[in-house]
Design an enzyme around this catalytic site. Structure first.
Site, PDB file in Angstrom:
ATOM      1  N   ASP A  46       0.320  -1.026   0.279  1.00 37.10           N
ATOM      2  CA  ASP A  46      -0.012   0.192  -0.185  1.00 37.10           C
ATOM      3  C   ASP A  46       0.623   1.420  -0.034  1.00 37.10           C
ATOM      4  O   ASP A  46       2.381   1.325   0.862  1.00 37.10           O
ATOM      5  CB  ASP A  46      -0.170  -0.629   0.820  1.00 37.10           C
ATOM      6  CG  ASP A  46      -1.646   1.388   2.025  1.00 37.10           C
ATOM      7  OD1 ASP A  46      -1.936   1.607   0.536  1.00 37.10           O
ATOM      8  OD2 ASP A  46      -2.296   1.336   2.343  1.00 37.10           O
ATOM      9  N   ILE A  47       0.905   1.635  -1.140  1.00 33.32           N
ATOM     10  CA  ILE A  47       1.516   2.820  -1.786  1.00 33.32           C
ATOM     11  C   ILE A  47       1.581   4.262   0.065  1.00 33.32           C
ATOM     12  O   ILE A  47       2.293   5.334  -0.051  1.00 33.32           O
ATOM     13  CB  ILE A  47       1.671   4.182  -2.893  1.00 33.32           C
ATOM     14  CG1 ILE A  47       2.803   4.629  -2.983  1.00 33.32           C
ATOM     15  CG2 ILE A  47       0.182   4.723  -2.750  1.00 33.32           C
ATOM     16  CD1 ILE A  47       2.725   5.162  -4.700  1.00 33.32           C
ATOM     17  N   ASP A  90      -5.323   7.798  -5.661  1.00 33.63           N
ATOM     18  CA  ASP A  90      -5.975   8.668  -5.165  1.00 33.63           C
ATOM     19  C   ASP A  90      -6.766   9.113  -3.668  1.00 33.63           C
ATOM     20  O   ASP A  90      -6.702   9.507  -2.869  1.00 33.63           O
ATOM     21  CB  ASP A  90      -6.848   9.371  -6.556  1.00 33.63           C
ATOM     22  CG  ASP A  90      -7.021  10.868  -6.531  1.00 33.63           C
ATOM     23  OD1 ASP A  90      -6.118  11.620  -5.559  1.00 33.63           O
ATOM     24  OD2 ASP A  90      -7.221  11.042  -7.395  1.00 33.63           O
ATOM     25  N   THR A 130      -3.936   1.568 -14.429  1.00 37.98           N
ATOM     26  CA  THR A 130      -3.696   0.581 -14.912  1.00 37.98           C
ATOM     27  C   THR A 130      -5.352   0.344 -13.534  1.00 37.98           C
ATOM     28  O   THR A 130      -5.732  -1.058 -13.506  1.00 37.98           O
ATOM     29  CB  THR A 130      -3.290  -0.180 -14.347  1.00 37.98           C
ATOM     30  OG1 THR A 130      -2.464  -0.835 -12.752  1.00 37.98           O
ATOM     31  CG2 THR A 130      -1.378  -0.138 -15.105  1.00 37.98           C
ATOM     32  N   TYR A 146      -8.323   3.669 -14.963  1.00 38.62           N
ATOM     33  CA  TYR A 146      -8.343   4.221 -16.321  1.00 38.62           C
ATOM     34  C   TYR A 146      -8.158   2.577 -17.490  1.00 38.62           C
ATOM     35  O   TYR A 146      -7.703   2.973 -18.720  1.00 38.62           O
ATOM     36  CB  TYR A 146      -7.281   5.047 -16.196  1.00 38.62           C
ATOM     37  CG  TYR A 146      -7.592   6.878 -15.807  1.00 38.62           C
ATOM     38  CD1 TYR A 146      -9.326   6.567 -14.951  1.00 38.62           C
ATOM     39  CD2 TYR A 146      -6.623   7.435 -15.981  1.00 38.62           C
ATOM     40  CE1 TYR A 146      -9.662   8.352 -15.226  1.00 38.62           C
ATOM     41  CE2 TYR A 146      -6.830   8.294 -15.214  1.00 38.62           C
ATOM     42  CZ  TYR A 146      -9.041   8.964 -14.952  1.00 38.62           C
ATOM     43  OH  TYR A 146      -8.567  10.270 -14.147  1.00 38.62           O
TER      44      TYR A 146
HETATM   45  P1  ADP Z   1      -6.040   5.008 -12.533  1.00 32.35           P
HETATM   46  O1  ADP Z   1      -7.008   5.850 -12.104  1.00 32.35           O
HETATM   47  O2  ADP Z   1      -5.164   5.686 -12.136  1.00 32.35           O
HETATM   48  O3  ADP Z   1      -6.446   3.554 -13.255  1.00 32.35           O
HETATM   49  P2  ADP Z   1      -6.322   3.619  -9.707  1.00 32.35           P
HETATM   50  O4  ADP Z   1      -6.576   4.399  -8.736  1.00 32.35           O
HETATM   51  O5  ADP Z   1      -7.771   3.742  -9.787  1.00 32.35           O
HETATM   52  O6  ADP Z   1      -5.870   4.645 -11.023  1.00 32.35           O
HETATM   53  O7  ADP Z   1      -5.488   2.369  -9.771  1.00 32.35           O
HETATM   54  C1  ADP Z   1      -4.017   2.197  -9.878  1.00 32.35           C
HETATM   55  C2  ADP Z   1      -4.129   1.371  -9.755  1.00 32.35           C
HETATM   56  O8  ADP Z   1      -3.208   1.628  -8.280  1.00 32.35           O
HETATM   57  C3  ADP Z   1      -4.476   0.400  -9.796  1.00 32.35           C
HETATM   58  O9  ADP Z   1      -3.180  -1.180  -9.838  1.00 32.35           O
HETATM   59  C4  ADP Z   1      -4.522  -0.235  -7.802  1.00 32.35           C
HETATM   60  O10 ADP Z   1      -4.531  -1.977  -7.885  1.00 32.35           O
HETATM   61  C5  ADP Z   1      -3.292   0.523  -7.247  1.00 32.35           C
HETATM   62  N1  ADP Z   1      -3.821   1.081  -6.041  1.00 32.35           N
HETATM   63  C6  ADP Z   1      -5.108   1.166  -5.408  1.00 32.35           C
HETATM   64  N2  ADP Z   1      -5.240   1.328  -3.975  1.00 32.35           N
HETATM   65  C7  ADP Z   1      -3.593   1.427  -4.593  1.00 32.35           C
HETATM   66  C8  ADP Z   1      -2.574   1.793  -2.128  1.00 32.35           C
HETATM   67  N3  ADP Z   1      -2.872   2.534  -1.770  1.00 32.35           N
HETATM   68  N4  ADP Z   1      -1.603   1.349  -3.121  1.00 32.35           N
HETATM   69  C9  ADP Z   1      -1.098   1.255  -4.705  1.00 32.35           C
HETATM   70  N5  ADP Z   1      -1.794   1.175  -5.507  1.00 32.35           N
HETATM   71  C10 ADP Z   1      -2.756   1.585  -5.127  1.00 32.35           C
END
Ligand code: ADP
Length: 180
Positions: free
Chosen positions: A16-17, A40, A124, A127
């Site tokens: 989790d980022i 986001d 990914t 979008y």
């Molecule tokens: P986008 O609209 O750019 O596609 P998303 O948030 O829907 O953005 O997804 C982008 C990536 O972030 C996906 O691969 C998703 O699995 C990942 N993601 C969602 N939550 C987290 C998190 N807390 N930490 C890291 N990656 C995440």
């Protein structure tokens, strides 16, 4: 810089980022920069309301561009916000825009003299950018940034889902073999 040293700057992790301790984390934002779902939403929730307040001053951001703010309640000192492309057919500049998101984020890292940055897999999720192709662009852009800008920053890719994690591990391996 030697190729093997470039690869020592790149780390792939599952997780989790929002809990990362790097100088900056990157947010896969939307063009409003006013928060949304997915990563986001998670970043805004963890950072607290100060982040949204600061984001309002930008009046949005075009896909492929990037903006930097403080990290507020996050462990990371900064958040870099970049809207990736919404994937349509692969022929609507999606690869170029995704590359710009990574490149412009890394330029902000350099301009602010930061030593480490963590990226999610931009575009990914909602979008719908194909994961293999997106991983290829992410890693290729990181390698060429370190090479061309000669700025040895630690770049981590933090993958939330297993699919992306495995794709990134394989893509990085392939890239190493290709360049050696
Ligand atoms: P986008 O609209 O750019 O596609 P998303 O948030 O829907 O953005 O997804 C982008 C990536 O972030 C996906 O691969 C998703 O699995 C990942 N993601 C969602 N939550 C987290 C998190 N807390 N930490 C890291 N990656 C995440």
């Amino acid at each position: 810089m030697l190729r093997k040293d470039i690869f020592s700057c790149i780390t792939i992790k599952k997780g989790d980022i929002t809990t990362e301790t790097s100088d900056a984390i990157v947010n896969a934002a939307n063009t409003s920069l006013l928060g949304g779902g997915g990563v986001d939403g998670a970043i805004h929730k963890a950072a607290g309301p100060g982040l949204l307040e600061e984001c309002r001053k930008f009046n949005g951001c075009r896909p492929g561009e990037a903006r930097i703010t403080a990290g507020y309640n996050l462990k990371a000192k900064f958040v870099i916000h970049t809207p990736g492309p919404i994937y349509k057919d692969g022929k609507s500049s999606e690869p170029e825009i995704l590359r710009s998101s990574y490149w412009n984020s890394l330029m902000l890292v350099k301009e602010n003299n930061l030593k480490s940055v963590s990226f999610p897999a931009i575009s990914t999720g909602v979008y719908r950018y194909p994961k293999d192709a997106a991983a290829e662009i992410a890693i290729e852009t990181a390698v060429s940034f370190i090479e061309k800008e000669e700025y040895p920053v630690d770049i981590s890719f933090i993958l939330f889902d297993n699919d992306n994690y495995e794709i990134y591990i394989k893509t990085l391996e392939d890239k190493k073999n290709e360049l050696h």
